[in-house]
Scaffold this motif. Sequence first.
Motif, PDB file in Angstrom:
ATOM      1  N   VAL A 194     -31.620  28.808  18.212  1.00  0.00           N
ATOM      2  CA  VAL A 194     -31.852  29.962  19.086  1.00  0.00           C
ATOM      3  C   VAL A 194     -32.021  31.230  18.245  1.00  0.00           C
ATOM      4  O   VAL A 194     -32.908  32.052  18.509  1.00  0.00           O
ATOM      5  N   MET A 195     -31.194  31.385  17.220  1.00  0.00           N
ATOM      6  CA  MET A 195     -31.322  32.574  16.365  1.00  0.00           C
ATOM      7  C   MET A 195     -32.674  32.583  15.644  1.00  0.00           C
ATOM      8  O   MET A 195     -33.324  33.627  15.561  1.00  0.00           O
ATOM      9  N   ASP A 196     -33.090  31.436  15.148  1.00  0.00           N
ATOM     10  CA  ASP A 196     -34.400  31.365  14.480  1.00  0.00           C
ATOM     11  C   ASP A 196     -35.533  31.691  15.447  1.00  0.00           C
ATOM     12  O   ASP A 196     -36.480  32.400  15.093  1.00  0.00           O
ATOM     13  N   ALA A 197     -35.424  31.196  16.670  1.00  0.00           N
ATOM     14  CA  ALA A 197     -36.434  31.506  17.681  1.00  0.00           C
ATOM     15  C   ALA A 197     -36.432  33.000  17.998  1.00  0.00           C
ATOM     16  O   ALA A 197     -37.494  33.605  18.184  1.00  0.00           O
ATOM     17  N   ALA A 198     -35.253  33.609  18.030  1.00  0.00           N
ATOM     18  CA  ALA A 198     -35.162  35.049  18.301  1.00  0.00           C
ATOM     19  C   ALA A 198     -35.787  35.854  17.166  1.00  0.00           C
ATOM     20  O   ALA A 198     -36.531  36.813  17.414  1.00  0.00           O
ATOM     21  N   VAL A 199     -35.526  35.474  15.920  1.00  0.00           N
ATOM     22  CA  VAL A 199     -36.112  36.183  14.786  1.00  0.00           C
ATOM     23  C   VAL A 199     -37.639  36.101  14.848  1.00  0.00           C
ATOM     24  O   VAL A 199     -38.329  37.100  14.653  1.00  0.00           O
ATOM     25  N   SER A 257     -42.978  40.417  18.716  1.00  0.00           N
ATOM     26  CA  SER A 257     -43.070  41.413  19.784  1.00  0.00           C
ATOM     27  C   SER A 257     -41.934  42.432  19.804  1.00  0.00           C
ATOM     28  O   SER A 257     -41.755  43.114  20.802  1.00  0.00           O
ATOM     29  N   GLY A 258     -41.165  42.523  18.732  1.00  0.00           N
ATOM     30  CA  GLY A 258     -40.090  43.497  18.678  1.00  0.00           C
ATOM     31  C   GLY A 258     -38.812  42.975  19.307  1.00  0.00           C
ATOM     32  O   GLY A 258     -38.785  41.889  19.883  1.00  0.00           O
ATOM     33  N   PRO A 259     -37.741  43.756  19.223  1.00  0.00           N
ATOM     34  CA  PRO A 259     -36.441  43.281  19.700  1.00  0.00           C
ATOM     35  C   PRO A 259     -36.287  43.237  21.214  1.00  0.00           C
ATOM     36  O   PRO A 259     -35.315  42.678  21.711  1.00  0.00           O
ATOM     37  N   SER A 260     -37.236  43.756  21.951  1.00  0.00           N
ATOM     38  CA  SER A 260     -37.097  43.776  23.416  1.00  0.00           C
ATOM     39  C   SER A 260     -38.116  42.927  24.152  1.00  0.00           C
ATOM     40  O   SER A 260     -37.977  42.721  25.350  1.00  0.00           O
ATOM     41  N   GLY A 261     -39.118  42.424  23.452  1.00  0.00           N
ATOM     42  CA  GLY A 261     -40.248  41.784  24.125  1.00  0.00           C
ATOM     43  C   GLY A 261     -40.103  40.311  24.421  1.00  0.00           C
ATOM     44  O   GLY A 261     -41.093  39.586  24.416  1.00  0.00           O
ATOM     45  N   TRP A 262     -38.906  39.828  24.728  1.00  0.00           N
ATOM     46  CA  TRP A 262     -38.695  38.415  24.995  1.00  0.00           C
ATOM     47  C   TRP A 262     -37.431  38.241  25.845  1.00  0.00           C
ATOM     48  O   TRP A 262     -36.642  39.163  25.995  1.00  0.00           O
ATOM     49  N   LYS A 273     -28.370  38.652  25.964  1.00  0.00           N
ATOM     50  CA  LYS A 273     -29.282  39.122  24.917  1.00  0.00           C
ATOM     51  C   LYS A 273     -28.566  40.027  23.919  1.00  0.00           C
ATOM     52  O   LYS A 273     -28.794  39.935  22.710  1.00  0.00           O
ATOM     53  N   ALA A 274     -27.674  40.881  24.397  1.00  0.00           N
ATOM     54  CA  ALA A 274     -26.919  41.756  23.494  1.00  0.00           C
ATOM     55  C   ALA A 274     -26.052  40.928  22.545  1.00  0.00           C
ATOM     56  O   ALA A 274     -25.911  41.270  21.361  1.00  0.00           O
ATOM     57  N   VAL A 292     -33.469  45.196  14.120  1.00  0.00           N
ATOM     58  CA  VAL A 292     -32.304  45.099  15.009  1.00  0.00           C
ATOM     59  C   VAL A 292     -31.093  45.812  14.410  1.00  0.00           C
ATOM     60  O   VAL A 292     -30.370  46.526  15.112  1.00  0.00           O
ATOM     61  N   MET A 293     -30.869  45.657  13.119  1.00  0.00           N
ATOM     62  CA  MET A 293     -29.654  46.140  12.462  1.00  0.00           C
ATOM     63  C   MET A 293     -29.379  47.620  12.676  1.00  0.00           C
ATOM     64  O   MET A 293     -28.227  48.031  12.789  1.00  0.00           O
ATOM     65  N   PHE A 294     -30.422  48.407  12.719  1.00  0.00           N
ATOM     66  CA  PHE A 294     -30.254  49.856  12.792  1.00  0.00           C
ATOM     67  C   PHE A 294     -30.597  50.405  14.173  1.00  0.00           C
ATOM     68  O   PHE A 294     -30.966  51.567  14.315  1.00  0.00           O
ATOM     69  N   ARG A 295     -30.440  49.549  15.182  1.00  0.00           N
ATOM     70  CA  ARG A 295     -30.628  49.945  16.574  1.00  0.00           C
ATOM     71  C   ARG A 295     -29.375  49.579  17.361  1.00  0.00           C
ATOM     72  O   ARG A 295     -29.360  48.616  18.135  1.00  0.00           O
TER      73      ARG A 295
END
Length: 189
Positions: free
Chosen positions: A14-19, A25-30, A53-54, A99-102
């Motif tokens: 799941v983490m790999d799919a998220a990356v 599409s950025g951190p919000s587009g999924w 998601k958070a 993601v790290m700095f948001r």
Amino acid sequence: MSPSYHHGNLRRAVMDAAVTAIEESGPSGWSLRELARRAGVSHAAPAHHFGDKAGLLTAIAAEGFDLLSEALTGAGDDLLDLGVAYVRFAVRHRAYFEVMFRPELYRTGDPDLAAARVRTRELLERAVRPLSPDPESALAAWSIAHGFAGLWLSGALPTGAGSDPEAAARPVLAKLFALQIPGEPAPRA
């Protein structure tokens, strides 16, 4: 249960799919459901491992800070090499960096994330300390490297910057790390 549910490491999948989704599409587009489909796992698997998601973005941010700490440790003690390693990390691990700095995307109070952030900050502070014990010096060095990385990733640098982020970053970071603050000893960049 479907055969795709019996994944070797659901959390990692799941983490790999998220990356990958963040890269695309950025951190919000999924959505978590989309990630489950991409990872070939049950639609409930992401929620089971991360809650929401958070929670997933918190795990990505924590892993990103750990990866950044590894990259900085591998750069050695030279401040310039550390700055270039920071830029290299941002370019090679853009999804994590985004993601790290948001902090609005994740749970800032998560203990794993907090520990990873502290390790990274301490590495940066330790590299600057021989040049200046002033805490603002570490913040200034981090800001310079982070700012260059952000400008590179956004495509906002002048066209003469070239196509190699590390080669472009080195003279910029060297010039700025070498500036002397009046009343302070000259740094050894």
